[in-house]
Design an enzyme around this catalytic site. Structure first.
Site, PDB file in Angstrom:
ATOM      1  N   GLY A 110       0.797  -1.232   0.000  1.00  0.00           N
ATOM      2  CA  GLY A 110       0.000   0.000   0.000  1.00  0.00           C
ATOM      3  C   GLY A 110       0.821   1.270   0.000  1.00  0.00           C
ATOM      4  N   SER A 111       0.638   2.133  -0.978  1.00  0.00           N
ATOM      5  CA  SER A 111       1.519   3.284  -1.089  1.00  0.00           C
ATOM      6  C   SER A 111       1.038   4.195  -2.210  1.00  0.00           C
ATOM      7  CB  SER A 111       2.956   2.822  -1.348  1.00  0.00           C
ATOM      8  OG  SER A 111       2.944   1.727  -2.246  1.00  0.00           O
ATOM      9  N   ARG A 112       1.944   5.030  -2.725  1.00  0.00           N
ATOM     10  CA  ARG A 112       1.571   6.028  -3.720  1.00  0.00           C
ATOM     11  C   ARG A 112       2.791   6.386  -4.563  1.00  0.00           C
ATOM     12  NH1 ARG A 112      -0.894  11.927  -1.917  1.00  0.00           N
ATOM     13  NH2 ARG A 112       0.247  13.225  -3.385  1.00  0.00           N
TER      14      ARG A 112
END
Length: 228
Positions: A189-191
């Site tokens: 989970g990240s960007r």
């Protein structure tokens, strides 16, 4: 299904942990004739391990080359499209396109444009939720700038989130990189932010889904020399 090399260790470790947990459940519950609970616990552990394996899946994708286009560096959903002041390296206003990856997305990252790696830096930092506006400047992250053969510069950041606390980048200053080649991996989970020249044509909208290395997110403007 191929598994990315970044997942080998954690898949093995999680598999051992799940086996130990199952062994413990078995010895605690069999003596109490809790067959249903044992089966339920076993199913949960098996599904959890399959989730870990699936997280590190490595899809086979056609590598697209188009010098005028900037491609999504990751799977996910567009959460930001705005003009921002880039103050770390380029020192100018840029069009920022941010893509949020949930834990169900493929977490490989691809180079959005081809060219030469002009700048790279790893920044330690906080672990705010990845969609928080301050995550671009305060979270643990990497910053990479690629200069295209036409001289345009595109910056992209891998950003850790609340759960993602391990960023892997294969970028090295001075190296030539091909468009849509693998540039790294972010665990859980990240960007990713992509900053392109302000006059670029935006090809996505807020909420649009993206497929890494396949979805064009911006078109670079070609600048021609004025005639004498």
């Amino acid at each position: 299904m191929r598994i990315n090399k970044e997942g080998y260790k954690i898949i093995c470790v999680s598999g051992v942990v799940c086996l130990l947990a199952w062994w413990l459940f078995y010895h605690l519950l069999v003596s109490h004739s809790s067959g249903a609970l044992l089966w339920g616990g076993s199913l949960f552990l098996l599904l959890f391990w399959f989730f870990i394996v699936a997280f590190f899946r490595e899809p086979r994708r056609v590598r697209i080359h188009d010098a005028d286009l900037v491609f999504a560096p990751c799977d996910g959903r567009v959460v930001v499209t705005e003009v921002v002041a880039e103050n770390e390296y380029l020192k100018e206003e840029m069009l920022q396109i941010s893509i949020f990856m949930s834990v169900t997305n493929v977490h490989m990252n691809w180079v959005p444009v081809g060219g030469e790696v002009e700048y790279f830096k790893y920044h330690p930092g906080r672990f705010l939720v990845a969609w928080h506006p301050k995550s671009s400047t305060e979270n643990e992250r990497t910053t990479t700038v690629v200069r295209t053969p036409a001289g345009q510069k595109v910056l992209f950041r891998q950003i850790a989130g609340l759960i993602a606390r391990r960023i892997i980048s294969y970028m090295t200053v001075g190296n030539k990189v091909e468009q849509n080649s693998v540039c790294g991996f972010i665990k859980f989970g990240s960007r990713v932010d992509v900053l392109v020249p302000k006059d670029s044509e935006l090809l996505v909208e807020l909420g649009d889904p993206t497929v890494g290395s396949q979805t064009p997110i911006a078109r670079l403007r070609r600048h021609t020399e004025p005639e004498a």
